[in-house]
Write an enzyme that holds these catalytic residues in place. Structure first.
Site, PDB file in Angstrom:
ATOM      1  N   ASN A  10       0.860  -1.195   0.000  1.00  0.00           N
ATOM      2  CA  ASN A  10       0.000   0.000   0.000  1.00  0.00           C
ATOM      3  C   ASN A  10       0.886   1.232   0.000  1.00  0.00           C
ATOM      4  O   ASN A  10       1.671   1.444   0.930  1.00  0.00           O
ATOM      5  CB  ASN A  10      -0.901  -0.028   1.256  1.00  0.00           C
ATOM      6  CG  ASN A  10      -1.877   1.135   1.286  1.00  0.00           C
ATOM      7  OD1 ASN A  10      -1.490   2.270   1.007  1.00  0.00           O
ATOM      8  ND2 ASN A  10      -3.125   0.855   1.610  1.00  0.00           N
ATOM      9  N   ASP A  12      -0.082   4.459  -0.037  1.00  0.00           N
ATOM     10  CA  ASP A  12      -0.756   5.686   0.406  1.00  0.00           C
ATOM     11  C   ASP A  12       0.210   6.709   0.987  1.00  0.00           C
ATOM     12  O   ASP A  12       0.138   7.909   0.691  1.00  0.00           O
ATOM     13  CB  ASP A  12      -1.784   5.373   1.496  1.00  0.00           C
ATOM     14  CG  ASP A  12      -2.987   4.623   1.017  1.00  0.00           C
ATOM     15  OD1 ASP A  12      -3.770   4.164   1.866  1.00  0.00           O
ATOM     16  OD2 ASP A  12      -3.151   4.469  -0.216  1.00  0.00           O
ATOM     17  N   HIS A  13       1.109   6.230   1.827  1.00  0.00           N
ATOM     18  CA  HIS A  13       1.866   7.223   2.623  1.00  0.00           C
ATOM     19  C   HIS A  13       3.117   7.759   1.941  1.00  0.00           C
ATOM     20  O   HIS A  13       3.748   8.671   2.465  1.00  0.00           O
ATOM     21  CB  HIS A  13       2.109   6.660   4.022  1.00  0.00           C
ATOM     22  CG  HIS A  13       0.800   6.439   4.717  1.00  0.00           C
ATOM     23  ND1 HIS A  13      -0.058   7.486   5.009  1.00  0.00           N
ATOM     24  CD2 HIS A  13       0.149   5.310   5.063  1.00  0.00           C
ATOM     25  CE1 HIS A  13      -1.166   7.001   5.554  1.00  0.00           C
ATOM     26  NE2 HIS A  13      -1.079   5.686   5.580  1.00  0.00           N
ATOM     27  N   ARG A  48      -9.135   8.158  -0.765  1.00  0.00           N
ATOM     28  CA  ARG A  48     -10.083   8.604   0.243  1.00  0.00           C
ATOM     29  C   ARG A  48     -10.917   9.769  -0.289  1.00  0.00           C
ATOM     30  O   ARG A  48     -10.459  10.535  -1.133  1.00  0.00           O
ATOM     31  CB  ARG A  48      -9.347   9.059   1.511  1.00  0.00           C
ATOM     32  CG  ARG A  48      -8.872   7.909   2.403  1.00  0.00           C
ATOM     33  CD  ARG A  48      -8.192   8.447   3.641  1.00  0.00           C
ATOM     34  NE  ARG A  48      -7.932   7.381   4.617  1.00  0.00           N
ATOM     35  CZ  ARG A  48      -8.752   7.088   5.621  1.00  0.00           C
ATOM     36  NH1 ARG A  48      -9.899   7.770   5.767  1.00  0.00           N
ATOM     37  NH2 ARG A  48      -8.477   6.116   6.472  1.00  0.00           N
ATOM     38  N   ARG A  52      -6.631  12.932   1.167  1.00  0.00           N
ATOM     39  CA  ARG A  52      -5.547  13.384   2.038  1.00  0.00           C
ATOM     40  C   ARG A  52      -4.191  12.847   1.566  1.00  0.00           C
ATOM     41  O   ARG A  52      -3.168  13.447   1.824  1.00  0.00           O
ATOM     42  CB  ARG A  52      -5.797  12.941   3.475  1.00  0.00           C
ATOM     43  CG  ARG A  52      -5.763  11.450   3.665  1.00  0.00           C
ATOM     44  CD  ARG A  52      -6.017  11.069   5.108  1.00  0.00           C
ATOM     45  NE  ARG A  52      -7.414  11.317   5.502  1.00  0.00           N
ATOM     46  CZ  ARG A  52      -7.916  10.902   6.665  1.00  0.00           C
ATOM     47  NH1 ARG A  52      -7.159  10.238   7.524  1.00  0.00           N
ATOM     48  NH2 ARG A  52      -9.171  11.135   6.982  1.00  0.00           N
ATOM     49  N   HIS A  53      -4.172  11.714   0.852  1.00  0.00           N
ATOM     50  CA  HIS A  53      -2.906  11.212   0.331  1.00  0.00           C
ATOM     51  C   HIS A  53      -3.043  10.838  -1.155  1.00  0.00           C
ATOM     52  O   HIS A  53      -2.727  11.656  -1.994  1.00  0.00           O
ATOM     53  CB  HIS A  53      -2.338  10.044   1.179  1.00  0.00           C
ATOM     54  CG  HIS A  53      -3.326   9.033   1.668  1.00  0.00           C
ATOM     55  ND1 HIS A  53      -4.183   8.343   0.831  1.00  0.00           N
ATOM     56  CD2 HIS A  53      -3.591   8.571   2.921  1.00  0.00           C
ATOM     57  CE1 HIS A  53      -4.909   7.504   1.547  1.00  0.00           C
ATOM     58  NE2 HIS A  53      -4.588   7.636   2.813  1.00  0.00           N
ATOM     59  N   GLU A  73      -8.592   0.621  -3.048  1.00  0.00           N
ATOM     60  CA  GLU A  73      -9.401   0.719  -1.826  1.00  0.00           C
ATOM     61  C   GLU A  73     -10.316   1.925  -1.930  1.00  0.00           C
ATOM     62  O   GLU A  73      -9.879   3.013  -2.306  1.00  0.00           O
ATOM     63  CB  GLU A  73      -8.498   0.845  -0.597  1.00  0.00           C
ATOM     64  CG  GLU A  73      -7.797  -0.451  -0.261  1.00  0.00           C
ATOM     65  CD  GLU A  73      -7.073  -0.371   1.051  1.00  0.00           C
ATOM     66  OE1 GLU A  73      -6.747   0.727   1.513  1.00  0.00           O
ATOM     67  OE2 GLU A  73      -6.802  -1.441   1.644  1.00  0.00           O
ATOM     68  N   THR A 103      -6.811   7.009  10.578  1.00  0.00           N
ATOM     69  CA  THR A 103      -6.639   5.879   9.664  1.00  0.00           C
ATOM     70  C   THR A 103      -7.855   4.985   9.851  1.00  0.00           C
ATOM     71  O   THR A 103      -8.725   5.264  10.674  1.00  0.00           O
ATOM     72  CB  THR A 103      -5.337   5.104   9.926  1.00  0.00           C
ATOM     73  OG1 THR A 103      -5.182   4.094   8.915  1.00  0.00           O
ATOM     74  CG2 THR A 103      -5.326   4.446  11.293  1.00  0.00           C
ATOM     75  N   GLU A 154     -11.013  -9.134   3.261  1.00  0.00           N
ATOM     76  CA  GLU A 154      -9.747  -8.770   3.875  1.00  0.00           C
ATOM     77  C   GLU A 154     -10.001  -8.583   5.355  1.00  0.00           C
ATOM     78  O   GLU A 154     -10.788  -7.712   5.759  1.00  0.00           O
ATOM     79  CB  GLU A 154      -9.138  -7.506   3.257  1.00  0.00           C
ATOM     80  CG  GLU A 154      -7.825  -7.138   3.925  1.00  0.00           C
ATOM     81  CD  GLU A 154      -7.008  -6.099   3.195  1.00  0.00           C
ATOM     82  OE1 GLU A 154      -7.111  -6.001   1.952  1.00  0.00           O
ATOM     83  OE2 GLU A 154      -6.271  -5.354   3.875  1.00  0.00           O
ATOM     84  N   GLY A 198      -1.891  -2.348   9.906  1.00  0.00           N
ATOM     85  CA  GLY A 198      -0.987  -2.275  11.055  1.00  0.00           C
ATOM     86  C   GLY A 198       0.093  -3.339  11.088  1.00  0.00           C
ATOM     87  O   GLY A 198       0.834  -3.441  12.071  1.00  0.00           O
ATOM     88  N   GLY A 219       1.198  -1.352   4.353  1.00  0.00           N
ATOM     89  CA  GLY A 219       1.622  -0.043   3.846  1.00  0.00           C
ATOM     90  C   GLY A 219       2.420   0.770   4.842  1.00  0.00           C
ATOM     91  O   GLY A 219       3.642   0.927   4.693  1.00  0.00           O
ATOM     92  N   HIS A 220       1.753   1.272   5.872  1.00  0.00           N
ATOM     93  CA  HIS A 220       2.383   2.272   6.732  1.00  0.00           C
ATOM     94  C   HIS A 220       3.741   1.814   7.272  1.00  0.00           C
ATOM     95  O   HIS A 220       4.739   2.553   7.176  1.00  0.00           O
ATOM     96  CB  HIS A 220       1.436   2.621   7.882  1.00  0.00           C
ATOM     97  CG  HIS A 220       1.931   3.746   8.735  1.00  0.00           C
ATOM     98  ND1 HIS A 220       2.651   3.534   9.888  1.00  0.00           N
ATOM     99  CD2 HIS A 220       1.837   5.092   8.574  1.00  0.00           C
ATOM    100  CE1 HIS A 220       2.975   4.701  10.416  1.00  0.00           C
ATOM    101  NE2 HIS A 220       2.494   5.666   9.647  1.00  0.00           N
TER     102      HIS A 220
HETATM  103  C1  LIG Z   1      -8.105  -0.373   5.012  1.00  0.00           C
HETATM  104  C2  LIG Z   1      -6.763  -0.173   5.585  1.00  0.00           C
HETATM  105  O1  LIG Z   1      -6.430  -0.629   6.631  1.00  0.00           O
HETATM  106  C3  LIG Z   1      -5.758   0.617   4.832  1.00  0.00           C
HETATM  107  O2  LIG Z   1      -5.540   0.025   3.639  1.00  0.00           O
HETATM  108  C4  LIG Z   1      -6.204   2.044   4.642  1.00  0.00           C
HETATM  109  O3  LIG Z   1      -5.601   2.566   3.489  1.00  0.00           O
HETATM  110  C5  LIG Z   1      -5.768   2.820   5.881  1.00  0.00           C
HETATM  111  O4  LIG Z   1      -6.037   4.163   5.647  1.00  0.00           O
HETATM  112  P1  LIG Z   1      -4.775   5.133   5.478  1.00  0.00           P
HETATM  113  O5  LIG Z   1      -3.937   4.558   4.367  1.00  0.00           O
HETATM  114  O6  LIG Z   1      -5.396   6.461   5.137  1.00  0.00           O
HETATM  115  O7  LIG Z   1      -4.030   5.095   6.789  1.00  0.00           O
HETATM  116  N1  LIG Z   2      -5.758  -2.850   3.837  1.00  0.00           N
HETATM  117  C1  LIG Z   2      -4.562  -2.653   4.621  1.00  0.00           C
HETATM  118  C2  LIG Z   2      -3.555  -1.884   3.829  1.00  0.00           C
HETATM  119  O1  LIG Z   2      -3.657  -1.757   2.621  1.00  0.00           O
HETATM  120  C3  LIG Z   2      -2.397  -1.272   4.515  1.00  0.00           C
HETATM  121  O2  LIG Z   2      -2.695  -0.947   5.855  1.00  0.00           O
HETATM  122  P1  LIG Z   2      -1.446  -0.370   6.700  1.00  0.00           P
HETATM  123  O3  LIG Z   2      -0.332  -1.386   6.602  1.00  0.00           O
HETATM  124  O4  LIG Z   2      -1.043   0.945   6.055  1.00  0.00           O
HETATM  125  O5  LIG Z   2      -1.963  -0.213   8.093  1.00  0.00           O
END
Ligand SMILES: CC(=O)[C@@H](O)[C@H](O)COP(=O)(O)O
Ligand SMILES: NCC(=O)COP(=O)(O)O
Length: 254
Positions: A10, A12-13, A48, A52-53, A73, A103, A154, A198, A219-220
């Site tokens: 992921n 996103d960040h 989203r 935001r990202h 997503e 999140t 998921e 997480g 992702g994070h």
């Molecule tokens: C659904 C999930 O847990 C993540 O994939 C989601 O993208 C979390 O949102 P943020 O990426 O905005 O933290």
């Molecule tokens: N659906 C979970 C995801 O894509 C990533 O979640 P995270 O590792 O950023 O908390």
């Protein structure tokens, strides 16, 4: 239930860092390509409502420029459904969204929101998009997901990961047992089982031991690690952790 377990990265960040200055660097698409070259099996991006990202242009470019399967997503809204029908990702994962949340805070309420979610599942499926529902490992939610015709669930791993991080062993063991039972039930219902939210190296290795899980979306933690060692190294390390977990499970069942 297979020997292999896929990693969806992921990104996103990467966009969170980019948007901090309002420019075009770092480019999430570049990082998706790095992840692909390092062995990632898919890319996940969450468009989203508040952008935001990840932005709309990121989604278009991911679909056009990155060879990996795209797991898009989205909230179950008309706006996001239109985006998904336009880009036709490999999969669309319906997630809950609250503007004020930092999140994702839990799984989609597929029972209470059946009237909203089911038509989106139907329309995406008819368009050839595999639909994943981001849910709690809850019996009623999993049964509802199957009834709606989702291809994938998921499992939300955030509660388990937060308990691990807080050193709450009993709570973590209880939640892992719920994830284990949920994965087995979901597979018995004919659903493909993914997990995410997480996860880090240790928790990814642990949950990869559940044989029903076909994919982890992470992702994070990985983007954080990538700040220190680079995304390619992080992808390789995460794949190795997942492989250890799956091999351990296989060893146990031999
Ligand atoms: C659904 C999930 O847990 C993540 O994939 C989601 O993208 C979390 O949102 P943020 O990426 O905005 O933290
Ligand atoms: N659906 C979970 C995801 O894509 C990533 O979640 P995270 O590792 O950023 O908390």
């Amino acid at each position: 239930m297979g020997e292999t377990i896929r990693l969806g990265v992921n990104i996103d960040h990467v966009a969170t860092v980019r948007n901090a200055r309002g420019g075009a660097h770092p480019d999430p698409v570049r990082f998706a390509k790095i992840a692909a070259e390092a062995g990632a099996d898919g890319v996940t991006a969450h468009l989203r409502e508040d952008r935001r990202h990840i932005r709309d242009a990121d989604i278009d470019r991911l679909r056009a420029e990155v060879a990996l399967p795209l797991n898009f997503e989205m909230a179950a809204t008309p706006e996001m459904l239109a985006v998904a029908l336009r880009i036709r990702p490999n999969a669309a994962c319906l997630v809950p969204e609250k503007r004020e949340e930092r999140t994702t805070e839990g799984g989609l309420d597929v029972v209470g929101q059946k009237g909203t979610v089911a038509p989106v599942v139907k329309e995406l499926t008819a368009a050839g998009v595999r639909v994943s529902l981001f849910v709690e490992p809850d019996e009623v939610a999993l049964e509802q997901a199957a009834l709606m015709g989702a291809a994938i669930v998921e499992l939300h791993t955030g509660t388990w990961c937060e308990a691990l991080a807080a050193g709450e062993r009993d709570a973590a063991e209880k939640e892992f047992a719920r994830l284990k039972a949920g994965g087995a039930l979901a597979a018995s219902l004919g659903l493909e089982v993914h997990a995410g939210h997480g996860l880090d190296y240790a928790s990814a290795e642990a949950i990869a031991a559940l044989p029903e899980i076909a994919e982890l979306n992470i992702g994070h933690f990985m983007i954080g690690e990538a700040l220190a060692v680079g995304l390619a190294e992080t992808v390789r390390a995460m794949k190795a952790a997942m492989a250890r977990g799956r091999a351990g499970a296989s060893a146990e069942t031999r």
